[in-house]
Each structure stands twice: as structure tokens, then as C-alpha cells.
Design a protein around this motif. Structure first.
Motif, PDB file in Angstrom:
ATOM      1  N   ARG A   1       0.815  -1.223   0.000  1.00 21.96           N
ATOM      2  CA  ARG A   1       0.000   0.000   0.000  1.00 21.96           C
ATOM      3  C   ARG A   1       0.846   1.271   0.000  1.00 21.96           C
ATOM      4  NH1 ARG A   1      -5.482  -0.106   1.596  1.00 21.96           N
ATOM      5  NH2 ARG A   1      -5.269   2.054   2.298  1.00 21.96           N
ATOM      6  N   VAL A   2       2.134   1.144   0.226  1.00 18.69           N
ATOM      7  CA  VAL A   2       3.062   2.256   0.464  1.00 18.69           C
ATOM      8  C   VAL A   2       2.553   3.180   1.570  1.00 18.69           C
ATOM      9  CG1 VAL A   2       3.975   2.192  -1.886  1.00 18.69           C
ATOM     10  CG2 VAL A   2       2.188   3.836  -1.349  1.00 18.69           C
ATOM     11  N   GLN A   3       1.786   2.625   2.483  1.00 17.61           N
ATOM     12  CA  GLN A   3       1.245   3.415   3.594  1.00 17.61           C
ATOM     13  C   GLN A   3       1.963   3.040   4.888  1.00 17.61           C
ATOM     14  OE1 GLN A   3      -3.050   3.390   3.674  1.00 17.61           O
ATOM     15  NE2 GLN A   3      -3.175   4.759   5.427  1.00 17.61           N
ATOM     16  N   ASP A   4       3.257   2.829   4.766  1.00 17.53           N
ATOM     17  CA  ASP A   4       4.033   2.298   5.875  1.00 17.53           C
ATOM     18  C   ASP A   4       4.650   3.422   6.710  1.00 17.53           C
ATOM     19  OD1 ASP A   4       5.544   0.792   3.068  1.00 17.53           O
ATOM     20  OD2 ASP A   4       5.647   2.889   3.569  1.00 17.53           O
ATOM     21  N   ASP A   5       5.582   3.070   7.575  1.00 18.29           N
ATOM     22  CA  ASP A   5       6.257   4.108   8.342  1.00 18.29           C
ATOM     23  C   ASP A   5       7.391   4.689   7.504  1.00 18.29           C
ATOM     24  OD1 ASP A   5       8.654   2.605   8.742  1.00 18.29           O
ATOM     25  OD2 ASP A   5       7.992   1.854  10.675  1.00 18.29           O
ATOM     26  N   THR A   6       7.792   5.914   7.848  1.00 17.19           N
ATOM     27  CA  THR A   6       8.837   6.589   7.081  1.00 17.19           C
ATOM     28  C   THR A   6       9.855   7.223   8.019  1.00 17.19           C
ATOM     29  OG1 THR A   6       7.674   8.719   6.986  1.00 17.19           O
ATOM     30  CG2 THR A   6       7.213   7.147   5.240  1.00 17.19           C
ATOM     31  N   HIS A   7      11.112   7.150   7.608  1.00 13.85           N
ATOM     32  CA  HIS A   7      12.202   7.848   8.302  1.00 13.85           C
ATOM     33  C   HIS A   7      12.977   8.562   7.213  1.00 13.85           C
ATOM     34  CE1 HIS A   7      16.051   8.538  10.283  1.00 13.85           C
ATOM     35  NE2 HIS A   7      15.412   8.413  11.436  1.00 13.85           N
ATOM     36  N   HIS A   8      12.789   9.871   7.107  1.00 18.85           N
ATOM     37  CA  HIS A   8      13.217  10.604   5.916  1.00 18.85           C
ATOM     38  C   HIS A   8      12.534   9.924   4.709  1.00 18.85           C
ATOM     39  CE1 HIS A   8      15.958  13.334   7.957  1.00 18.85           C
ATOM     40  NE2 HIS A   8      16.284  12.316   8.732  1.00 18.85           N
ATOM     41  N   THR A   9      13.295   9.379   3.772  1.00 16.09           N
ATOM     42  CA  THR A   9      12.651   8.702   2.631  1.00 16.09           C
ATOM     43  C   THR A   9      12.740   7.179   2.748  1.00 16.09           C
ATOM     44  OG1 THR A   9      14.685   8.870   1.321  1.00 16.09           O
ATOM     45  CG2 THR A   9      13.077  10.632   1.064  1.00 16.09           C
ATOM     46  N   ALA A  10      13.180   6.682   3.870  1.00 17.69           N
ATOM     47  CA  ALA A  10      13.319   5.230   4.058  1.00 17.69           C
ATOM     48  C   ALA A  10      12.095   4.650   4.760  1.00 17.69           C
ATOM     49  CB  ALA A  10      14.576   4.914   4.862  1.00 17.69           C
ATOM     50  N   HIS A  11      11.613   3.523   4.254  1.00 20.38           N
ATOM     51  CA  HIS A  11      10.480   2.819   4.863  1.00 20.38           C
ATOM     52  C   HIS A  11      11.044   1.632   5.653  1.00 20.38           C
ATOM     53  CE1 HIS A  11       7.906   5.347   2.497  1.00 20.38           C
ATOM     54  NE2 HIS A  11       8.575   5.007   1.412  1.00 20.38           N
ATOM     55  N   LEU A  12      11.572   1.936   6.824  1.00 29.26           N
ATOM     56  CA  LEU A  12      12.360   0.958   7.563  1.00 29.26           C
ATOM     57  C   LEU A  12      11.513  -0.169   8.138  1.00 29.26           C
ATOM     58  CD1 LEU A  12      14.839   3.364   9.386  1.00 29.26           C
ATOM     59  CD2 LEU A  12      15.127   2.164   7.208  1.00 29.26           C
TER      60      LEU A  12
END
Length: 457
Positions: A91-102
Motif C-alpha cells: 500500500r506504500v502506507q508504511d512508516d517513514t524515516h526521511h525517505t526510508a520505509h524501515l
């Protein structure tokens, strides 16, 4: 660094971290990251990438160590981590850290390996925090250098974080953990060209990073060595991908005190992280415009890093969801029209009302704006101009437990479980550190099992 290389210093932190060292806020955030990611996996179970990855793993076989959540079958921990990370990112609705979806990477790797080894919830949480700290510190200091060179942050830093998670769960000592990080450094890679092309292979970055993190730690556990200068050497990871090692000292300075997991944001909507605030800004502006406004021009100001990201300024033609979720003009058009931002909206490639607004929208670089801030100026046919700025507060992007629960229940129609089952999953994640193993949590998230339960009811 007292003569230590970056990989040695990071390994020392990973090896020495203890659950008792984790502040309450860090433990809370770790549970929240797990809950968010499992919820997004459930809500994205019908997207094609997840089934393709799961079926590939079924065909490949492998030791029955961990569960492929989409299919319900068991395979090796590495295979399960690959398939589950693809599902998590669907879904690309995940968590984000800057542009990383860790979270897509670290939770997939940690869940698979913890299930295979019957690790406790406490061990799982400690490993996750270690992984977020390693990958997050790298992301914080080097994303601004690596992304403009065309490298995807999730693919680069996720594999190192997954190696840290895996090293903890495998019980590696400091030396072997440093080797795991070094091996992971040579397995890193992935570009952001898919976002420019509007293609779907970007989900493989998450799968490969999760799988390769376990692979790196497993190889180190079996005695394979790696260069201790793998990260900061003259021809190492940082010089290759970032062009510089400057920032290495800063990266280490906050380990175990800043806890990068606390800087992780969550997406409320299934579009690119850079489009979250422009879309919310557009909704705010729509309330001023009214439903009958005749818009003839839309100017969208964003931080230069975001405005230059591949796919952000794309104005069509739209042929797939990757193009729409990446396009800021498309997201802003949905917001100005007051449309729901869901899978049907992102697949409405020929919606005339949306396309009319997209055609008159332009994205501009605005150096005065910080990351995740946006400014939208709208000109109407009668000559009037309206503008709105959006400067998100931290709590708008870093959800509370209650806000996450509300979000998940709002998405439940897209999940293969009823409200009671969702509440049971939420309650179990809420006591994650008390679990003696993760078997029950995996069963509650196994989409095949959940579908069977729904059919029986």
C-alpha cells in the motif's frame, strides 16, 4: 570512535543493547510500528505484488521455518521475510524515516527470524529497536547525499538495519555482528528510477533488504568474515553510495540516547510520503474554495529535495497506481475535490475532474520550506487567488496508539477480518514484550487463515 570503524562501533551498540535500556517511549513506539505495519499488510492483501511474491516462495520451497503471511504456507526465514516485506510495502502506507520505509524491512526480517527461532516478544522488540537505530542513524546523516545520486534509502539502509535485527536474534557477538553489517553493506542496492518510470519493481527493494539482512547475519554466524572498513573505508559503502564518510561521527554520537525510532512518521494515506502534507493542505484549501470554484492554475511549493524526487512533478498520462501515488499534482487534485484517497481513487486514471486540475498544476522548489511542509496557491477564473500553507506538527505524523487504532478500524473494510479479530490483534501487539513467542501474533496476521475464518462464518 576510539579507533573503531563504523561497523565495529555499530556492532558494539547492537550487541550491548538490552530491553531494560529502552525508555518507555521507545517501547511504546516499537509496539506502534509493529501494529501499523501489520495493519497495512492486512489492508493491502489484495494488491498483486503480495500474491506474486508469495506464490514465488511457494514454488521455491525452502525449510518450513517461518510463515509467508499472504499465503499462510511456511518457508525459510529468508524467503518469508522477502514475501512479507513485499506485502508490508504494497500500500506504500508504511512508516517513514526521511525517505526510508524501515518498518517494512526490519519488521519483516525480525518477525520471520523470531518465529523461526521461537524468540520472545521482548527479544523481538529489542532487536527491532537496534535495527531502527542503525538504519535510522544512517538514514538521518546520508539520505540527503544518496537519494540525489539515484539510490533508494530503503534499499541501502534497510539491509543494514535488517542485519542488525538478525544479528541480535541470532545472538551474535560483537565481532560477528560487525561482520554481519559488513556483509550487508555489500548486499545493498536499489535505485529510485522506478518512481520516474512509474513501474512496480520498487517493492522488491524492501523484500531483498529484509532477506539479505537475514542472509548477512546467517553467513556471519557461520564464520564468513567481512571488511571491518566495509562502511567507512576508502572504497566502502558510504563513499560508494554517498560520495563521503562525513557524518559518521555524528551518526554514532546519539546511539542509545536519541533513538531514531522516535523520529519515525506514519502515513495516514496510501500515497508517497512527500504527498501526505500537500494532500492535507489541499483539503484545507478546498474548505475555503467551495465546491463550485473554477480553478485555472495551481502552484505547489515543496522543499527542493521533495520537489526533485522522481515522480513527484508528474502530470500524466496515468496508467498505473505507482504514477498516481507518486504524483503531487494528482494528490493535490484529489484533495481539492474532496475525494477519498483510497485504492479506487488511485486507480481512476481517466477521471476528467481530476485530470483537469492536474493539467493546470505545477510543482515548484521552495528553499524556504522545510521537509514535509507545503504551500499551495490557486488562481480562479474570476481572477481571485487563494493560498494555504501546511506546517505539520510532530503529532500529526507520529501517531498515538489511539490514533493508530482509529486509522486501522477505518480501514477494516479492506482487511480480511472482522472488528473483534482486529481488536484481538491490537491487544496482542499492545502486550508484545510479554509474549513468550510470536506464533499467536503470526496466526492473527496470516491472511490465508483469516480468509478461511471469514468463509466459515
Amino acid at each position: 570512535m576510539s579507533g573503531e570503524t563504523l561497523s565495529q562501533a555499530l556492532a558494539a551498540f547492537v550487541h550491548e543493547l538490552r530491553f531494560a535500556d529502552l525508555p518507555a517511549a521507545v517501547r511504546d513506539k516499537a509496539r506502534l510500528c509493529v501494529l501499523h505495519q501489520l495493519g497495512m499488510a492486512l489492508a493491502g492483501h489484495e494488491l498483486p505484488g503480495a500474491s506474486i511474491a508469495a506464490e514465488l516462495i511457494l514454488a521455491d520451497g525452502g525449510a518450513a521455518q517461518a510463515t509467508v503471511l499472504h499465503g499462510g504456507w511456511r518457508s525459510s526465514a529468508m524467503n518469508a521475510a522477502f514475501a512479507n516485506a513485499v506485502l508490508f510495502h504494497g500500500r506504500v502506507q508504511d512508516d517513514t524515516h526521511h525517505t526510508a520505509h524501515l518498518g517494512t524491512v526490519l519488521i519483516a526480517a525480525g518477525l520471520a527470524l523470531a518465529e523461526a527461532r521461537r524468540s520472545s516478544g521482548e527479544a523481538f522488540m529489542t532487536a527491532l529497536v537496534a535495527g531502527y537505530e542503525v538504519a535510522g542513524a544512517l538514514s538521518r546523516e546520508f539520505t540527503a547525499l544518496t537519494t540525489p545520486r539515484g539510490f533508494r534509502a530503503t534499499a541501502l539502509y534497510g539491509v543494514l538495519g535488517a542485519a542488525a535485527v538478525s544479528a541480535r536474534l541470532l545472538g551474535l557477538d560483537r565481532e560477528r555482528t560487525a561482520h554481519a553489517l559488513g556483509i550487508a553493506a555489500t548486499l545493498a542496492g536499489g535505485t529510485i528510477e522506478p518512481f520516474a518510470a512509474g513501474s512496480e519493481e520498487f517493492v522488491l527493494h524492501n523484500g531483498q533488504a529484509a532477506r539479505n539482512g537475514i542472509l548477512a547475519a546467517s553467513l556471519a554466524a557461520r564464520g564468513l568474515g567481512a571488511a571491518v572498513s566495509a562502511l567507512d573505508g576508502q572504497a566502502g559503502f558510504l563513499r560508494a553510495f554517498a560520495g563521503s564518510t562525513e557524518g559518521g561521527e555524528r551518526m554514532l554520537a546519539g546511539l542509545g540516547t536519541c533513538f531514531e525510532i522516535l523520529n519515525v512518521n506514519f502515513k495516514a494515506l496510501p500515497v508517497c510520503a512527500g504527498n501526505q502534507t500537500p494532500l492535507l493542505n489541499a483539503r484545507q484549501l478546498a474548505a475555503q474554495l467551495g465546491a463550485t470554484a473554477d480553478i485555472v492554475a495551481i502552484d505547489i511549493d515543496m522543499h527542493p529535495f521533495e520537489a526533485r524526487h522522481p515522480g513527484i512533478a508528474y502530470c500524466g498520462p496515468f496508467r498505473n497506481r505507482v504514477q498516481t501515488l507518486m504524483s503531487t499534482p494528482f494528490s493535490v487534485a484529489l484533495g481539492l475535490l474532496g475525494r477519498a484517497v483510497d485504492m479506487p481513487a488511485l486507480h481512476a486514471f481517466d477521471d476528467p475532474a481530476v485530470l483537469r486540475l492536474v493539467a493546470c498544476a505545477r510543482v515548484h522548489e521552495a528553499p524556504d520550506l522545510a521537509m514535509l511542509q507545503s504551500r499551495i496557491r490557486v488562481r480562479l477564473a474570476d481572477g481571485r487567488e487563494l493560498a494555504a500553507s501546511f506546517y505539520p506538527q510532530a503529532d500529526q505524523l507520529r501517531f498515538s496508539w489511539a490514533k493508530e487504532v482509529t486509522l486501522l478500524h477505518g480501514m477494516r473494510a479492506e482487511m480480511p477480518l472482522d472488528a473483534a479479530a482486529l481488536d484481538e490483534l491490537i491487544a496482542e501487539v499492545g502486550q508484545l514484550e510479554q509474549l513468550t513467542d510470536l506464533s499467536s501474533l503470526v496466526r492473527r496476521t496470516s491472511i490465508c487463515r483469516l480468509r478461511q475464518c471469514c468463509h466459515e462464518q
